[in-house]
Scaffold this motif. Structure first.
Motif, PDB file in Angstrom:
ATOM      1  N   GLY A 195     -24.268-106.116 -85.364  1.00 14.43           N
ATOM      2  CA  GLY A 195     -25.619-106.539 -85.706  1.00 14.43           C
ATOM      3  C   GLY A 195     -26.541-106.479 -84.506  1.00 14.43           C
ATOM      4  N   GLY A 196     -26.022-106.876 -83.333  1.00 14.62           N
ATOM      5  CA  GLY A 196     -26.832-106.812 -82.126  1.00 14.62           C
ATOM      6  C   GLY A 196     -27.233-105.396 -81.781  1.00 14.62           C
ATOM      7  N   ALA A 197     -26.282-104.464 -81.857  1.00 15.06           N
ATOM      8  CA  ALA A 197     -26.588-103.066 -81.565  1.00 15.06           C
ATOM      9  C   ALA A 197     -27.676-102.536 -82.493  1.00 15.06           C
ATOM     10  CB  ALA A 197     -25.320-102.218 -81.690  1.00 15.06           C
ATOM     11  N   LEU A 198     -27.562-102.840 -83.773  1.00 13.84           N
ATOM     12  CA  LEU A 198     -28.556-102.354 -84.741  1.00 13.84           C
ATOM     13  C   LEU A 198     -29.927-102.987 -84.507  1.00 13.84           C
ATOM     14  CD1 LEU A 198     -26.266-102.349 -87.898  1.00 13.84           C
ATOM     15  CD2 LEU A 198     -27.215-100.332 -86.761  1.00 13.84           C
ATOM     16  N   LEU A 199     -29.952-104.258 -84.123  1.00 14.51           N
ATOM     17  CA  LEU A 199     -31.232-104.908 -83.833  1.00 14.51           C
ATOM     18  C   LEU A 199     -31.901-104.290 -82.610  1.00 14.51           C
ATOM     19  CD1 LEU A 199     -30.367-108.657 -84.514  1.00 14.51           C
ATOM     20  CD2 LEU A 199     -32.024-107.261 -85.768  1.00 14.51           C
ATOM     21  N   TRP A 200     -31.123-103.982 -81.579  1.00 15.80           N
ATOM     22  CA  TRP A 200     -31.697-103.349 -80.399  1.00 15.80           C
ATOM     23  C   TRP A 200     -32.251-101.966 -80.733  1.00 15.80           C
ATOM     24  CZ3 TRP A 200     -33.296-105.948 -76.508  1.00 15.80           C
ATOM     25  CH2 TRP A 200     -32.625-107.087 -76.064  1.00 15.80           C
ATOM     26  N   ILE A 201     -31.502-101.196 -81.532  1.00 16.50           N
ATOM     27  CA  ILE A 201     -31.985 -99.867 -81.926  1.00 16.50           C
ATOM     28  C   ILE A 201     -33.285 -99.999 -82.716  1.00 16.50           C
ATOM     29  CG2 ILE A 201     -31.496 -97.810 -83.317  1.00 16.50           C
ATOM     30  CD1 ILE A 201     -28.499 -98.280 -82.695  1.00 16.50           C
ATOM     31  N   GLN A 202     -33.274-100.884 -83.693  1.00 20.60           N
ATOM     32  CA  GLN A 202     -34.450-101.084 -84.536  1.00 20.60           C
ATOM     33  C   GLN A 202     -35.652-101.554 -83.721  1.00 20.60           C
ATOM     34  OE1 GLN A 202     -33.814-103.004 -88.478  1.00 20.60           O
ATOM     35  NE2 GLN A 202     -35.314-104.493 -87.785  1.00 20.60           N
ATOM     36  N   GLY A 203     -35.398-102.349 -82.699  1.00 21.35           N
ATOM     37  CA  GLY A 203     -36.485-102.886 -81.878  1.00 21.35           C
ATOM     38  C   GLY A 203     -37.101-101.887 -80.920  1.00 21.35           C
ATOM     39  N   LEU A 204     -36.481-100.724 -80.770  1.00 23.04           N
ATOM     40  CA  LEU A 204     -37.003 -99.739 -79.826  1.00 23.04           C
ATOM     41  C   LEU A 204     -38.374 -99.213 -80.234  1.00 23.04           C
ATOM     42  CD1 LEU A 204     -33.892 -97.640 -78.759  1.00 23.04           C
ATOM     43  CD2 LEU A 204     -35.568 -98.661 -77.209  1.00 23.04           C
ATOM     44  N   ASP A 205     -38.606 -99.031 -81.526  1.00 18.18           N
ATOM     45  CA  ASP A 205     -39.900 -98.497 -81.968  1.00 18.18           C
ATOM     46  C   ASP A 205     -41.044 -99.349 -81.424  1.00 18.18           C
ATOM     47  OD1 ASP A 205     -39.167 -96.226 -83.497  1.00 18.18           O
ATOM     48  OD2 ASP A 205     -38.609 -97.501 -85.180  1.00 18.18           O
ATOM     49  N   ARG A 206     -41.000-100.641 -81.682  1.00 23.10           N
ATOM     50  CA  ARG A 206     -42.084-101.529 -81.239  1.00 23.10           C
ATOM     51  C   ARG A 206     -42.151-101.587 -79.718  1.00 23.10           C
ATOM     52  NH1 ARG A 206     -45.402-105.203 -83.279  1.00 23.10           N
ATOM     53  NH2 ARG A 206     -44.487-104.964 -85.369  1.00 23.10           N
ATOM     54  N   HIS A 207     -41.009-101.683 -79.069  1.00 22.98           N
ATOM     55  CA  HIS A 207     -40.993-101.792 -77.611  1.00 22.98           C
ATOM     56  C   HIS A 207     -41.606-100.559 -76.954  1.00 22.98           C
ATOM     57  CE1 HIS A 207     -39.618-102.622 -73.553  1.00 22.98           C
ATOM     58  NE2 HIS A 207     -39.019-101.441 -73.533  1.00 22.98           N
ATOM     59  N   LEU A 208     -41.194 -99.374 -77.379  1.00 20.93           N
ATOM     60  CA  LEU A 208     -41.719 -98.150 -76.774  1.00 20.93           C
ATOM     61  C   LEU A 208     -43.197 -97.962 -77.112  1.00 20.93           C
ATOM     62  CD1 LEU A 208     -38.709 -95.722 -77.420  1.00 20.93           C
ATOM     63  CD2 LEU A 208     -39.218 -97.040 -75.349  1.00 20.93           C
ATOM     64  N   TRP A 209     -43.558 -98.286 -78.340  1.00 23.98           N
ATOM     65  CA  TRP A 209     -44.940 -98.152 -78.791  1.00 23.98           C
ATOM     66  C   TRP A 209     -45.866 -99.068 -77.982  1.00 23.98           C
ATOM     67  CZ3 TRP A 209     -47.690-101.854 -81.996  1.00 23.98           C
ATOM     68  CH2 TRP A 209     -48.901-101.363 -82.525  1.00 23.98           C
ATOM     69  N   GLN A 210     -45.417-100.301 -77.752  1.00 22.70           N
ATOM     70  CA  GLN A 210     -46.243-101.266 -77.022  1.00 22.70           C
ATOM     71  C   GLN A 210     -46.325-100.961 -75.529  1.00 22.70           C
ATOM     72  OE1 GLN A 210     -44.332-104.992 -78.065  1.00 22.70           O
ATOM     73  NE2 GLN A 210     -45.937-105.485 -79.547  1.00 22.70           N
ATOM     74  N   ASN A 211     -45.317-100.315 -74.986  1.00 24.51           N
ATOM     75  CA  ASN A 211     -45.231-100.125 -73.534  1.00 24.51           C
ATOM     76  C   ASN A 211     -45.365 -98.665 -73.116  1.00 24.51           C
ATOM     77  OD1 ASN A 211     -44.357-102.947 -72.384  1.00 24.51           O
ATOM     78  ND2 ASN A 211     -43.103-102.636 -74.213  1.00 24.51           N
ATOM     79  N   GLU A 212     -46.082 -97.891 -73.910  1.00 22.88           N
ATOM     80  CA  GLU A 212     -46.184 -96.446 -73.661  1.00 22.88           C
ATOM     81  C   GLU A 212     -46.641 -96.137 -72.239  1.00 22.88           C
ATOM     82  OE1 GLU A 212     -48.170 -92.437 -75.658  1.00 22.88           O
ATOM     83  OE2 GLU A 212     -48.628 -94.421 -76.470  1.00 22.88           O
ATOM     84  N   VAL A 213     -47.608 -96.893 -71.728  1.00 22.92           N
ATOM     85  CA  VAL A 213     -48.151 -96.567 -70.406  1.00 22.92           C
ATOM     86  C   VAL A 213     -47.136 -96.788 -69.292  1.00 22.92           C
ATOM     87  CG1 VAL A 213     -50.513 -97.050 -71.118  1.00 22.92           C
ATOM     88  CG2 VAL A 213     -49.129 -98.883 -70.104  1.00 22.92           C
ATOM     89  N   LEU A 214     -46.077 -97.545 -69.558  1.00 17.62           N
ATOM     90  CA  LEU A 214     -45.061 -97.837 -68.541  1.00 17.62           C
ATOM     91  C   LEU A 214     -43.914 -96.843 -68.547  1.00 17.62           C
ATOM     92  CD1 LEU A 214     -44.695-101.711 -69.047  1.00 17.62           C
ATOM     93  CD2 LEU A 214     -46.244-100.516 -67.489  1.00 17.62           C
ATOM     94  N   LEU A 215     -43.806 -96.053 -69.609  1.00 20.08           N
ATOM     95  CA  LEU A 215     -42.599 -95.270 -69.839  1.00 20.08           C
ATOM     96  C   LEU A 215     -42.563 -93.999 -69.003  1.00 20.08           C
ATOM     97  CD1 LEU A 215     -42.354 -95.579 -73.733  1.00 20.08           C
ATOM     98  CD2 LEU A 215     -41.260 -97.015 -71.990  1.00 20.08           C
TER      99      LEU A 215
END
Length: 291
Positions: A195-215
């Protein structure tokens, strides 16, 4: 993998490092000798007896293939770069894993593993790696899912070189009394891993989207690399679950190893994803255009 990680893998398994220094799953399979382990066999037999009739073979096989499809789609996800919205590329990657998870949760799969599998120790981890290396059906399944020799061997490194880290993940029924939280609310270990692995994968969309300028490209590469590893661990667990549901191509010892290794890879990879993708330090981030 680094040279040191490959050397540590060889040392753990008691094999010689080849002259060119390259350790691979295939080479290890030619050097590792099978060891009879009655504990691994009895645990696998107990899991098989407990779960075989509860599992939906058709669903397991369908979602296992869907997970393999998502693994094959990861290069396209990487080429797309940063998601256009907070629920997109990686949310879709996680979907078959969630369907598999929901079925396993419904039939009491995770509780059974907590009851029948021991906690992570150095000895248990070493035996797990040995059984995994010699399990031809599991090796072939990873080949079919798109893992090359280097990537397969990296999964072994995740298992064998992290016994101290894995030891911090304790089965819910073995958490000592007196801790500062309610143990009754803690899910089984293997449920936390998947469940943790799937939550981290699922959370990548929002994290990358919100932090685009840092990537940076390095951060985006790491995201795909660790997602593939987590899906690889999930795929190993799904393959073993399919065997439970009727294929019976692996031994009881290998069944124990598959569930142990599948969770170990998911645990290590989600922690690495956290530190290389979610915790973006000033040293890691892309240069600011305002400076």
């Amino acid at each position: 993998m680094t040279v040191a990680e490959q050397r540590d893998l060889a040392t753990t398994l008691g094999v010689d490092t080849p002259g060119d220094g390259a350790i691979t799953w295939e080479r290890l399979a030619g050097q590792i000798e099978a060891r009879s382990d009655s504990t691994f066999a009895s645990r696998g037999d107990a899991i098989r007896a407990d779960l075989a009739r509860r599992l939906d073979r058709e669903l397991l096989e369908r979602e296992r293939e869907a997970i393999a499809d998502e693994i094959g789609r990861l290069p396209t996800v990487r080429d797309a770069g940063v998601p256009d919205e907070p629920h997109g590329l990686y949310t879709a990657v996680a979907e078959p894993g969630w369907r598999l998870y929901d079925h396993l949760l419904e039939v009491g799969f995770f509780e059974s593993l907590d009851e029948n599998l021991p906690r992570f120790t150095a000895a248990h981890v070493e035996t797990t790696a040995r059984e995994l290396i010699l399990a031809d059906p599991l090796s072939s399944a990873l080949d079919d899912a798109g893992f090359d020799e280097s990537e397969k061997t990296a999964l072994l490194v995740d298992v064998t070189n992290n016994d101290e880290r894995l030891a911090r993940w304790v089965p819910s029924n073995q958490i000592p009394a007196g801790v500062e939280f309610e143990t009754d609310t803690i899910p089984p270990l293997h449920q936390r891993a998947m469940g943790g692995a799937l939550l981290w994968i699922q959370g990548l969309d929002r994290h990358l989207w919100q932090n685009e300028v840092l990537l940076t490209d390095e951060i985006l590469d790491a995201a795909v690399r660790y997602v593939k590893a987590m899906l690889g661990g999930l795929f190993v667990s799904a393959t073993a679950a399919c065997d439970l549901a009727g294929e019976e191509r692996v031994t009881d010892e290998q069944l124990t190893a598959a569930f142990t290794a599948g969770s170990a890879v998911q645990i290590v990879s989600q922690e690495e994803l956290l530190h290389t993708v979610f915790y973006i330090t000033d040293e890691m981030r892309a240069p600011s255009e305002l400076r």
